[in-house]
Design a protein around this motif. Structure first.
Motif, PDB file in Angstrom:
ATOM      1  N   UNK A  76     -63.033  53.693  39.113  1.00  0.00           N
ATOM      2  CA  UNK A  76     -63.335  54.870  38.103  1.00  0.00           C
ATOM      3  C   UNK A  76     -62.443  54.735  36.973  1.00  0.00           C
ATOM      4  N   UNK A  77     -61.305  54.201  37.050  1.00  0.00           N
ATOM      5  CA  UNK A  77     -60.296  53.968  36.086  1.00  0.00           C
ATOM      6  C   UNK A  77     -59.888  52.514  36.192  1.00  0.00           C
ATOM      7  N   UNK A  78     -59.745  52.066  35.020  1.00  0.00           N
ATOM      8  CA  UNK A  78     -59.104  50.809  34.649  1.00  0.00           C
ATOM      9  C   UNK A  78     -58.250  50.836  33.612  1.00  0.00           C
ATOM     10  N   UNK A 104     -70.220  54.175  36.956  1.00  0.00           N
ATOM     11  CA  UNK A 104     -71.230  54.791  35.969  1.00  0.00           C
ATOM     12  C   UNK A 104     -70.266  55.594  34.823  1.00  0.00           C
ATOM     13  N   UNK A 105     -69.324  56.634  35.335  1.00  0.00           N
ATOM     14  CA  UNK A 105     -68.640  57.359  34.619  1.00  0.00           C
ATOM     15  C   UNK A 105     -67.177  57.166  34.462  1.00  0.00           C
ATOM     16  N   UNK A 106     -66.834  55.781  34.784  1.00  0.00           N
ATOM     17  CA  UNK A 106     -65.573  55.158  34.700  1.00  0.00           C
ATOM     18  C   UNK A 106     -65.076  55.030  33.266  1.00  0.00           C
ATOM     19  N   UNK A 107     -63.732  55.012  33.126  1.00  0.00           N
ATOM     20  CA  UNK A 107     -63.198  54.707  31.802  1.00  0.00           C
ATOM     21  C   UNK A 107     -62.037  53.574  31.787  1.00  0.00           C
ATOM     22  N   UNK A 108     -61.972  52.840  30.713  1.00  0.00           N
ATOM     23  CA  UNK A 108     -61.077  51.660  30.422  1.00  0.00           C
ATOM     24  C   UNK A 108     -59.984  52.111  29.638  1.00  0.00           C
ATOM     25  N   UNK A 109     -58.802  52.147  29.857  1.00  0.00           N
ATOM     26  CA  UNK A 109     -57.584  52.251  29.014  1.00  0.00           C
ATOM     27  C   UNK A 109     -56.774  51.224  28.720  1.00  0.00           C
ATOM     28  N   UNK A 110     -56.478  50.838  27.611  1.00  0.00           N
ATOM     29  CA  UNK A 110     -55.639  49.647  27.212  1.00  0.00           C
ATOM     30  C   UNK A 110     -54.504  50.257  26.271  1.00  0.00           C
ATOM     31  N   UNK A 111     -53.381  50.446  26.844  1.00  0.00           N
ATOM     32  CA  UNK A 111     -52.004  51.074  25.969  1.00  0.00           C
ATOM     33  C   UNK A 111     -51.072  49.801  25.570  1.00  0.00           C
ATOM     34  N   UNK A 112     -50.752  50.263  24.235  1.00  0.00           N
ATOM     35  CA  UNK A 112     -49.655  49.174  23.762  1.00  0.00           C
ATOM     36  C   UNK A 112     -48.444  49.973  23.338  1.00  0.00           C
ATOM     37  N   UNK A 113     -47.509  49.399  23.097  1.00  0.00           N
ATOM     38  CA  UNK A 113     -46.197  49.852  22.528  1.00  0.00           C
ATOM     39  C   UNK A 113     -45.706  48.792  21.379  1.00  0.00           C
ATOM     40  N   UNK A 149     -44.211  53.403  17.476  1.00  0.00           N
ATOM     41  CA  UNK A 149     -45.777  53.406  17.515  1.00  0.00           C
ATOM     42  C   UNK A 149     -46.456  53.257  18.807  1.00  0.00           C
ATOM     43  N   UNK A 150     -47.577  53.924  19.234  1.00  0.00           N
ATOM     44  CA  UNK A 150     -48.164  53.870  20.434  1.00  0.00           C
ATOM     45  C   UNK A 150     -49.771  53.630  20.035  1.00  0.00           C
ATOM     46  N   UNK A 151     -50.314  52.725  20.552  1.00  0.00           N
ATOM     47  CA  UNK A 151     -51.766  52.724  20.568  1.00  0.00           C
ATOM     48  C   UNK A 151     -52.612  52.791  21.926  1.00  0.00           C
ATOM     49  N   UNK A 152     -53.799  53.465  21.813  1.00  0.00           N
ATOM     50  CA  UNK A 152     -54.555  53.486  22.959  1.00  0.00           C
ATOM     51  C   UNK A 152     -55.783  53.299  22.844  1.00  0.00           C
ATOM     52  N   UNK A 153     -56.533  52.448  23.563  1.00  0.00           N
ATOM     53  CA  UNK A 153     -58.097  52.044  23.139  1.00  0.00           C
ATOM     54  C   UNK A 153     -58.531  52.570  24.348  1.00  0.00           C
ATOM     55  N   UNK A 154     -59.607  53.609  24.285  1.00  0.00           N
ATOM     56  CA  UNK A 154     -60.323  54.062  25.517  1.00  0.00           C
ATOM     57  C   UNK A 154     -61.785  53.683  25.351  1.00  0.00           C
ATOM     58  N   UNK A 155     -62.125  53.205  26.483  1.00  0.00           N
ATOM     59  CA  UNK A 155     -63.514  52.364  26.421  1.00  0.00           C
ATOM     60  C   UNK A 155     -64.338  53.188  27.477  1.00  0.00           C
ATOM     61  N   UNK A 156     -65.508  53.630  27.213  1.00  0.00           N
ATOM     62  CA  UNK A 156     -66.565  54.348  27.931  1.00  0.00           C
ATOM     63  C   UNK A 156     -67.662  53.406  28.043  1.00  0.00           C
TER      64      UNK A 156
END
Length: 159
Positions: A76-78, A104-113, A149-156
């Motif tokens: 459900x979460x990656x 199906x309703x999962x979400x991908x999160x890619x975080x960077x500092x 700075x922080x970056x988050x890329x959220x993919x559905x």
């Protein structure tokens, strides 16, 4: 990440297992799987999360992401924190694999500092485009904490 108690979560590149420990606390029935190509990182994650590993709530695997056995709809979460693979080389095949592995309703999160705002913008652009090209609806969020700075890329998964 809005982790729910029954979620199946995947962390890519757990380092010393700090995020695994934080996520497993939120999982009543769910599990977190952590994969890393580094046996040293997996050993550190295992040591930090020994009780949760013994209870079967944390699953660890030493393997490159490209070789991981990611079955369709299994998470459900990656998420990944500061994993360079998504912006320093073509990650299209890996992202496609992650998209299939999401429920199906999962979400991908890619975080960077990243070390500075210019690098943050670069990462946001490159990773956001790659995530979108892999069939996700991608949202890039840039913020700052303590002057860093922080970056988050959220993919559905796209429809």
């Amino acid at each position: 990440m809005e982790v729910r108690p029954g979620d199946r979560v995947l962390e890519i590149g757990p380092g010393t297992g700090v995020a695994v420990a934080a996520v497993v606390e939120r999982l009543a029935e769910g599990t977190i799987t952590a994969i890393d190509r580094s046996a040293k990182a997996i050993a550190a994650t295992r040591a930090r999360n020994a009780a949760a590993v013994a209870a079967g709530r944390v699953v660890l695997e030493t393997t490159p992401l490209e070789r991981a056995d990611l079955r369709a709809g299994m998470f459900e979460r990656i998420f990944a924190i500061n994993v360079n693979l998504f912006w320093v080389r073509d990650a299209g095949a890996v992202l496609a694999s992650l998209r299939r592995a999401l429920a199906r309703e999962g979400v991908l999160y890619l975080f960077y500092e990243p070390p500075g705002p210019e690098q943050a913008r670069r990462i946001s652009r490159i990773v956001g485009q790659a995530v979108g090209a892999a069939g996700f609806t991608a949202t890039a969020v840039e913020a700052e904490r303590g002057g860093r700075p922080l970056v988050a890329i959220v993919g559905r998964p796209g429809t």
